[in-house]
Design a protein around this motif. Structure first.
Motif, PDB file in Angstrom:
ATOM      1  N   PRO A 190      -8.112  -3.406   2.500  1.00 53.05           N
ATOM      2  CA  PRO A 190      -7.046  -4.394   2.715  1.00 53.05           C
ATOM      3  C   PRO A 190      -5.671  -3.784   2.972  1.00 53.05           C
ATOM      4  N   PHE A 191      -5.524  -2.458   2.808  1.00 55.58           N
ATOM      5  CA  PHE A 191      -4.201  -1.856   2.964  1.00 55.58           C
ATOM      6  C   PHE A 191      -4.091  -0.945   4.185  1.00 55.58           C
ATOM      7  N   ALA A 192      -5.134  -0.904   4.994  1.00 58.70           N
ATOM      8  CA  ALA A 192      -5.066  -0.136   6.234  1.00 58.70           C
ATOM      9  C   ALA A 192      -4.015  -0.739   7.150  1.00 58.70           C
ATOM     10  N   HIS A 237       1.654   6.368 -12.514  1.00 58.97           N
ATOM     11  CA  HIS A 237       2.942   6.514 -11.834  1.00 58.97           C
ATOM     12  C   HIS A 237       2.628   6.611 -10.344  1.00 58.97           C
ATOM     13  N   ILE A 238       3.103   5.632  -9.580  1.00 61.31           N
ATOM     14  CA  ILE A 238       2.676   5.490  -8.188  1.00 61.31           C
ATOM     15  C   ILE A 238       3.866   5.588  -7.245  1.00 61.31           C
ATOM     16  N   GLU A 239       3.703   6.402  -6.213  1.00 59.52           N
ATOM     17  CA  GLU A 239       4.652   6.436  -5.098  1.00 59.52           C
ATOM     18  C   GLU A 239       3.939   5.854  -3.890  1.00 59.52           C
ATOM     19  N   LEU A 240       4.501   4.812  -3.316  1.00 62.08           N
ATOM     20  CA  LEU A 240       3.887   4.097  -2.193  1.00 62.08           C
ATOM     21  C   LEU A 240       4.732   4.286  -0.948  1.00 62.08           C
ATOM     22  N   ASP A 241       4.101   4.769   0.108  1.00 61.56           N
ATOM     23  CA  ASP A 241       4.765   4.902   1.407  1.00 61.56           C
ATOM     24  C   ASP A 241       4.260   3.800   2.327  1.00 61.56           C
ATOM     25  N   SER A 283      -1.143  -5.289  -7.866  1.00 61.61           N
ATOM     26  CA  SER A 283       0.052  -4.472  -8.058  1.00 61.61           C
ATOM     27  C   SER A 283       0.550  -3.881  -6.742  1.00 61.61           C
ATOM     28  N   LEU A 284      -0.376  -3.411  -5.914  1.00 64.73           N
ATOM     29  CA  LEU A 284       0.007  -2.857  -4.611  1.00 64.73           C
ATOM     30  C   LEU A 284       0.553  -3.959  -3.697  1.00 64.73           C
ATOM     31  N   GLU A 285      -0.074  -5.111  -3.722  1.00 60.49           N
ATOM     32  CA  GLU A 285       0.405  -6.240  -2.910  1.00 60.49           C
ATOM     33  C   GLU A 285       1.818  -6.640  -3.340  1.00 60.49           C
TER      34      GLU A 285
END
Length: 321
Positions: free
Chosen positions: A173-175, A195-199, A242-244
Motif C-alpha cells: 500500500p505504500f509503493a 524510532h522511524i524516519e520516513l522519506d 501509523s505510517l498512513e
C-alpha cells in the motif's frame, strides 16, 4: 620425553571443539551445546576452558571487535592421553544488535594449557531478533517493504534497518508514496519502541528541492506493547495506520528522535571490563543493548589504519561526554 616437548609446542597436544545444537539463536533465548576435549599424545593438565562471545561490527571502512561475555566452562582438569572429555555448554543471549552483513558473532573456545601453546576453536553464530522484534520486522515485510543493502548497520549505539517499498506485482500500500523507511527497534520493559524516519515520495521540481532540503522527511516514534506484539495481524495494522497518519500529517517533525552517534569523536572511558556484568551500556538507555562495560573499556590503545581491527568498540565508535 620427546612427546612432552612436542605437546608444549602444540604438536600432539590436546584439542578442543565446541559443538552447538544450533548455529543461530534468538535474543533472550539460551544457546546450548557441548565442548569436546580430545586428549593428545601425552597426559596434560588444563588450567581452564573458557568461551568468549565476540561481536564484530563494520562501519564504513573500519571494523571494531569486542568480547561481549566470557563463559567459564571448567577449571583445573586433567586430560589423559588419547581420551575424550566432554562438558556441557550453555549461554543466555542478552539484548544485542542482530546479525547482518555489518554485524557478526563468534564463539571463541580457548583451552588454557600451562607452559604450552593454547588451543582454540572458532564458531560463527547468527543472532536473530527476539520474537517481539521479529513480529514488527515481519509486519514491515508484509506491508511490501524489503531490506535495503545498507540495512542492519550498527553505529555503536543503535542498529538501523533501512526499508524500501517493493514495486510491481509484489508492491504494497505504500509503493509510490514512501521512498524509504529507517527504523530502530528499542526493547523496553513493557514493549518495543520504534524510532522511524520516513522519506516521502516527491515528484517534479518541488520534489527535488524538498529532497535536497530534507523536507520530505519526518521522524516519529511508535510504541508496541509486548501483549500487542503477540498478534502479528494487529501489529501489521497498527504499523500501517501509523505510517498512513504520518503521510497525512500536515506538520511532521523534522528532528530525529534518536541522538546522533559520533563514530570518530573523542569520548570519556567508563571503568570496568568483561567481568563487570551486563548493563544497558551502549548509550545508557538510548539503545538498551545489554552488552556490558567491555564496550567502553579502559584500554586506550587504538588502531586507526583503514580497514584495521580495533579491539574496543568504545574507542572506535566514540561516546558522548
Amino acid at each position: 620425553m620427546f612427546k612432552k616437548f612436542l605437546s608444549k609446542i602444540g604438536i600432539g597436544s590436546a584439542s578442543v571443539n565446541l559443538i552447538l545444537e544450533d548455529a543461530s539463536g534468538r535474543i533472550g533465548e539460551k544457546v546450548v551445546g557441548r565442548i569436546l576435549v580430545e586428549g593428545g599424545a601425552v597426559d596434560q593438565k588444563i588450567d581452564a576452558i573458557d568461551v568468549d562471545f565476540i561481536l564484530e561490527a563494520r562501519l564504513g571502512d573500519k571494523t571494531a571487535r569486542t568480547t561481549i561475555e566470557t563463559i567459564a566452562v571448567a577449571r583445573d582438569l586433567h586430560v589423559p592421553s588419547g581420551k575424550q572429555v566432554e562438558y556441557p555448554f550453555a549461554h543466555q543471549l542478552p539484548e544485542l544488535p542482530i546479525s547482518s552483513q555489518y554485524v557478526r558473532y563468534t564463539y571463541h573456545t580457548r583451552l588454557d594449557i600451562p607452559e604450552a601453546i593454547d588451543k582454540h576453536d572458532f564458531d560463527q553464530f547468527y543472532v536473530q531478533p527476539s520474537l517481539p522484534v521479529a513480529t514488527a520486522i515481519g509486519a514491515f515485510h508484509a506491508l511490501g517493504f524489503y531490506d535495503k543493502h545498507d540495512s542492519g548497520v550498527f553505529n555503536g549505539r543503535y542498529q538501523e534497518f533501512e526499508y524500501a517499498p517493493l514495486s510491481g506485482s509484489e508492491s504494497g500500500p505504500f509503493a509510490g508514496r514512501i521512498d524509504e523507511l529507517t527504523v530502530v527497534y528499542l526493547a523496553e520493559e513493557d514493549g518495543v519502541r520504534l524510532h522511524i524516519e520516513l522519506d516521502k515520495t516527491t515528484k517534479g521540481l518541488f520534489g527535488a528541492l524538498a529532497d535536497k532540503l530534507d523536507l520530505d522527511e519526518s521522524h516519529f516514534t511508535l510504541f508496541l506493547s509486548y501483549q500487542s506484539l503477540q498478534d502479528s495481524d494487529a501489529t501489521l495494522q497498527t504499523i500501517r495506520r501509523s505510517l498512513e497518519a504520518e503521510l497525512n500529517n500536515p506538520n511532521p517533525s523534522r528532528y530525529p528522535t534518536l541522538p546522533k552517534a559520533h563514530p570518530h569523536g573523542q569520548h570519556k572511558h567508563r571503568g570496568g571490563g568483561a567481568g563487570s556484568g551486563l548493563l544497558g551500556g551502549i548509550a545508557g538507555g538510548i539503545a538498551g543493548y545489554a552488552i556490558g562495560e567491555a564496550l567502553f573499556g579502559d584500554d586506550d590503545s587504538e588502531q586507526t589504519a583503514d580497514g584495521g581491527i580495533i579491539d574496543d568498540l568504545g574507542d572506535f565508535f566514540g561516546e558522548d561526554d
